[in-house]
Design a protein around this motif. Structure first.
Motif, PDB file in Angstrom:
ATOM      1  N   ARG A  32      63.081  60.887  35.759  1.00  0.00           N
ATOM      2  CA  ARG A  32      62.412  60.459  34.523  1.00  0.00           C
ATOM      3  C   ARG A  32      62.997  59.175  33.926  1.00  0.00           C
ATOM      4  O   ARG A  32      62.779  58.870  32.762  1.00  0.00           O
ATOM      5  N   ARG A  33      63.707  58.417  34.710  1.00  0.00           N
ATOM      6  CA  ARG A  33      64.245  57.145  34.233  1.00  0.00           C
ATOM      7  C   ARG A  33      63.767  56.013  35.138  1.00  0.00           C
ATOM      8  O   ARG A  33      63.750  56.160  36.363  1.00  0.00           O
ATOM      9  N   LYS A  34      63.406  54.872  34.553  1.00  0.00           N
ATOM     10  CA  LYS A  34      63.024  53.712  35.347  1.00  0.00           C
ATOM     11  C   LYS A  34      64.246  53.190  36.089  1.00  0.00           C
ATOM     12  O   LYS A  34      65.315  53.015  35.509  1.00  0.00           O
ATOM     13  N   THR A  35      64.068  52.938  37.383  1.00  0.00           N
ATOM     14  CA  THR A  35      65.183  52.457  38.199  1.00  0.00           C
ATOM     15  C   THR A  35      65.247  50.937  38.259  1.00  0.00           C
ATOM     16  O   THR A  35      66.253  50.388  38.704  1.00  0.00           O
ATOM     17  N   GLY A  36      64.176  50.272  37.867  1.00  0.00           N
ATOM     18  CA  GLY A  36      64.109  48.823  38.019  1.00  0.00           C
ATOM     19  C   GLY A  36      63.435  48.393  39.307  1.00  0.00           C
ATOM     20  O   GLY A  36      63.109  47.218  39.487  1.00  0.00           O
ATOM     21  N   ARG A  37      63.190  49.346  40.214  1.00  0.00           N
ATOM     22  CA  ARG A  37      62.501  49.026  41.462  1.00  0.00           C
ATOM     23  C   ARG A  37      60.987  49.079  41.231  1.00  0.00           C
ATOM     24  O   ARG A  37      60.494  49.956  40.528  1.00  0.00           O
ATOM     25  N   HIS A  38      60.284  48.145  41.817  1.00  0.00           N
ATOM     26  CA  HIS A  38      58.829  48.149  41.719  1.00  0.00           C
ATOM     27  C   HIS A  38      58.215  47.518  42.964  1.00  0.00           C
ATOM     28  O   HIS A  38      58.905  46.836  43.726  1.00  0.00           O
ATOM     29  N   PHE A  39      56.948  47.801  43.148  1.00  0.00           N
ATOM     30  CA  PHE A  39      56.164  47.193  44.225  1.00  0.00           C
ATOM     31  C   PHE A  39      54.957  46.535  43.572  1.00  0.00           C
ATOM     32  O   PHE A  39      54.232  47.181  42.817  1.00  0.00           O
ATOM     33  N   HIS A  40      54.744  45.255  43.861  1.00  0.00           N
ATOM     34  CA  HIS A  40      53.611  44.551  43.265  1.00  0.00           C
ATOM     35  C   HIS A  40      53.083  43.520  44.249  1.00  0.00           C
ATOM     36  O   HIS A  40      53.838  42.670  44.740  1.00  0.00           O
ATOM     37  N   ARG A  41      51.782  43.602  44.544  1.00  0.00           N
ATOM     38  CA  ARG A  41      51.155  42.644  45.451  1.00  0.00           C
ATOM     39  C   ARG A  41      49.716  42.356  45.012  1.00  0.00           C
ATOM     40  O   ARG A  41      49.014  43.238  44.517  1.00  0.00           O
ATOM     41  N   TYR A  42      49.307  41.096  45.218  1.00  0.00           N
ATOM     42  CA  TYR A  42      47.895  40.716  45.171  1.00  0.00           C
ATOM     43  C   TYR A  42      47.401  40.624  46.605  1.00  0.00           C
ATOM     44  O   TYR A  42      48.166  40.279  47.520  1.00  0.00           O
ATOM     45  N   PHE A  43      46.109  40.916  46.812  1.00  0.00           N
ATOM     46  CA  PHE A  43      45.543  40.875  48.149  1.00  0.00           C
ATOM     47  C   PHE A  43      44.243  40.074  48.156  1.00  0.00           C
ATOM     48  O   PHE A  43      43.472  40.105  47.188  1.00  0.00           O
ATOM     49  N   ASN A  44      44.016  39.400  49.272  1.00  0.00           N
ATOM     50  CA  ASN A  44      42.728  38.758  49.518  1.00  0.00           C
ATOM     51  C   ASN A  44      41.744  39.844  49.943  1.00  0.00           C
ATOM     52  O   ASN A  44      41.919  40.466  50.993  1.00  0.00           O
ATOM     53  N   PRO A  45      40.693  40.103  49.137  1.00  0.00           N
ATOM     54  CA  PRO A  45      39.767  41.196  49.467  1.00  0.00           C
ATOM     55  C   PRO A  45      38.708  40.813  50.501  1.00  0.00           C
ATOM     56  O   PRO A  45      37.906  41.656  50.888  1.00  0.00           O
ATOM     57  N   GLU A  46      38.665  39.542  50.874  1.00  0.00           N
ATOM     58  CA  GLU A  46      37.682  39.046  51.841  1.00  0.00           C
ATOM     59  C   GLU A  46      36.244  39.251  51.363  1.00  0.00           C
ATOM     60  O   GLU A  46      35.325  39.352  52.172  1.00  0.00           O
ATOM     61  N   ARG A  47      36.067  39.327  50.054  1.00  0.00           N
ATOM     62  CA  ARG A  47      34.743  39.410  49.454  1.00  0.00           C
ATOM     63  C   ARG A  47      34.896  39.043  47.984  1.00  0.00           C
ATOM     64  O   ARG A  47      35.994  39.059  47.428  1.00  0.00           O
ATOM     65  N   ASP A  48      33.782  38.713  47.356  1.00  0.00           N
ATOM     66  CA  ASP A  48      33.833  38.317  45.951  1.00  0.00           C
ATOM     67  C   ASP A  48      34.001  39.534  45.048  1.00  0.00           C
ATOM     68  O   ASP A  48      33.726  40.670  45.435  1.00  0.00           O
ATOM     69  N   LEU A  49      34.466  39.284  43.828  1.00  0.00           N
ATOM     70  CA  LEU A  49      34.588  40.347  42.837  1.00  0.00           C
ATOM     71  C   LEU A  49      33.273  40.504  42.090  1.00  0.00           C
ATOM     72  O   LEU A  49      32.570  39.505  41.837  1.00  0.00           O
ATOM     73  N   GLU A  50      32.929  41.752  41.750  1.00  0.00           N
ATOM     74  CA  GLU A  50      31.782  41.970  40.899  1.00  0.00           C
ATOM     75  C   GLU A  50      32.078  41.403  39.510  1.00  0.00           C
ATOM     76  O   GLU A  50      33.236  41.290  39.096  1.00  0.00           O
ATOM     77  N   ALA A  51      31.030  41.068  38.780  1.00  0.00           N
ATOM     78  CA  ALA A  51      31.199  40.400  37.489  1.00  0.00           C
ATOM     79  C   ALA A  51      32.061  41.221  36.530  1.00  0.00           C
ATOM     80  O   ALA A  51      32.942  40.685  35.837  1.00  0.00           O
ATOM     81  N   GLY A  52      31.830  42.522  36.490  1.00  0.00           N
ATOM     82  CA  GLY A  52      32.594  43.372  35.584  1.00  0.00           C
ATOM     83  C   GLY A  52      34.072  43.406  35.926  1.00  0.00           C
ATOM     84  O   GLY A  52      34.930  43.360  35.034  1.00  0.00           O
ATOM     85  N   ALA A  53      34.396  43.461  37.220  1.00  0.00           N
ATOM     86  CA  ALA A  53      35.788  43.496  37.650  1.00  0.00           C
ATOM     87  C   ALA A  53      36.478  42.176  37.338  1.00  0.00           C
ATOM     88  O   ALA A  53      37.635  42.151  36.905  1.00  0.00           O
ATOM     89  N   GLN A  54      35.776  41.096  37.549  1.00  0.00           N
ATOM     90  CA  GLN A  54      36.366  39.785  37.250  1.00  0.00           C
ATOM     91  C   GLN A  54      36.627  39.635  35.756  1.00  0.00           C
ATOM     92  O   GLN A  54      37.641  39.070  35.337  1.00  0.00           O
ATOM     93  N   GLU A  55      35.742  40.200  34.953  1.00  0.00           N
ATOM     94  CA  GLU A  55      35.895  40.079  33.497  1.00  0.00           C
ATOM     95  C   GLU A  55      37.102  40.856  32.991  1.00  0.00           C
ATOM     96  O   GLU A  55      37.857  40.365  32.145  1.00  0.00           O
ATOM     97  N   VAL A  56      37.312  42.082  33.488  1.00  0.00           N
ATOM     98  CA  VAL A  56      38.403  42.902  32.942  1.00  0.00           C
ATOM     99  C   VAL A  56      39.765  42.535  33.532  1.00  0.00           C
ATOM    100  O   VAL A  56      40.800  42.770  32.883  1.00  0.00           O
ATOM    101  N   THR A  57      39.792  41.949  34.738  1.00  0.00           N
ATOM    102  CA  THR A  57      41.074  41.600  35.357  1.00  0.00           C
ATOM    103  C   THR A  57      41.438  40.133  35.194  1.00  0.00           C
ATOM    104  O   THR A  57      42.624  39.781  35.271  1.00  0.00           O
ATOM    105  N   GLY A  58      40.432  39.269  35.007  1.00  0.00           N
ATOM    106  CA  GLY A  58      40.691  37.844  34.961  1.00  0.00           C
ATOM    107  C   GLY A  58      40.953  37.243  36.326  1.00  0.00           C
ATOM    108  O   GLY A  58      41.291  36.059  36.440  1.00  0.00           O
ATOM    109  N   LEU A  59      40.777  38.042  37.393  1.00  0.00           N
ATOM    110  CA  LEU A  59      41.019  37.561  38.754  1.00  0.00           C
ATOM    111  C   LEU A  59      39.734  37.001  39.352  1.00  0.00           C
ATOM    112  O   LEU A  59      38.637  37.385  38.960  1.00  0.00           O
ATOM    113  N   SER A  60      39.907  36.117  40.306  1.00  0.00           N
ATOM    114  CA  SER A  60      38.754  35.523  40.995  1.00  0.00           C
ATOM    115  C   SER A  60      39.081  35.390  42.473  1.00  0.00           C
ATOM    116  O   SER A  60      40.258  35.417  42.875  1.00  0.00           O
TER     117      SER A  60
END
Length: 242
Positions: A32-60
């Motif tokens: 129940r304690r944060k260790t400071g370790r994390h995993f974080h990655r962005y990925f190329n989805p090989e397709r465009d984002l739907e309008a709603g997803a782009q709006e809420v994430t700010g990703l393109s």
């Protein structure tokens, strides 16, 4: 216990329609304690984002085009979550997408449940706060978690917030769990990370709580009950034999 708080962002709402994961964020908790370790990655989805997803994430797609494919990080991701309990808000959504991504890479990767167990905080919140809004933002407000910096959805930020929400929803009760066993009376305090202490065998002196101590105990229970939706895993003082 090792836990991993996980969130994903995707190109759309349905993997059945070919939508893909564009971001994964994970925060590690140990006892129940944060260790400071994390995993974080962005990925190329090989397709465009739907309008709603782009709006809420700010990703393109322009931002994601030079990011690696999911396949390039799958082994590292599975190593990070392996053997942990995954804490996810609306778990069926994220697990559906993760299983879809694994299936695209071949049957040898299996499914997420082959690598970790899952705890759904949305189901937990609906049980504890029936009839109320239980979105991540609503839970942050209810539990006093500062989310004023959450302008857009982001996997790592949302995992950080969910970790605080989960700890808030489960505060107090896990820290008081005792595990006993053996002739010598081994007692371990859950959540300390320390080895069990040995309690000597033989007669023990029983100390009764004073009225003032019982009153303080009841006040503490009321505070914990308010945070946990009124449910307690131990009895109140009036129900304990004297």
């Amino acid at each position: 216990m090792r836990q991993v708080v996980l969130d994903t962002e995707t190109t759309g709402l349905s993997w059945e329609k070919g939508n893909r994961i564009v971001e994964i964020g994970c925060i590690e908790l140990l006892e129940r304690r944060k260790t400071g370790r994390h995993f974080h990655r962005y990925f190329n989805p090989e397709r465009d984002l739907e309008a709603g997803a782009q709006e809420v994430t700010g990703l393109s797609l322009e931002f994601l085009r030079d990011k690696p494919l999911f396949a390039s990080a799958v082994d590292e991701f599975l190593d990070f979550i392996r053997g942990a309990e995954l804490i996810i808000h609306n778990a069926s959504f994220d697990i559906g997408f993760l299983d879809y991504e694994l299936s695209r890479l071949g049957p040898h990767y299996g499914r997420i449940e082959d690598h970790a167990t899952v705890l759904d905080t949305l189901a937990m919140a609906r049980e504890r706060y029936p009839g109320q809004r239980n979105s991540l933002d609503a839970l942050c407000r209810r539990l006093g978690v500062d989310n004023t910096h959450r302008k857009l959805h982001g996997a790592l930020l949302d995992a950080e917030l969910l970790a605080e929400v989960y700890l808030g929803m489960t505060a107090g009760q896990a820290d008081l769990m005792l595990v006993a066993g053996g002739d010598a009376g081994l007692v371990a305090h859950a959540g300390t990370g320390r080895l069990p202490a040995v309690v000597p065998a033989g007669p023990r002196r029983v100390l009764r709580a004073s009225e003032a101590e019982r009153a303080a105990h009841e006040a503490r229970l009321e505070k914990i009950a308010g945070k946990s939706g009124g449910k307690l895993v131990w009895p109140r003082a009036e129900s304990v034999p004297s």
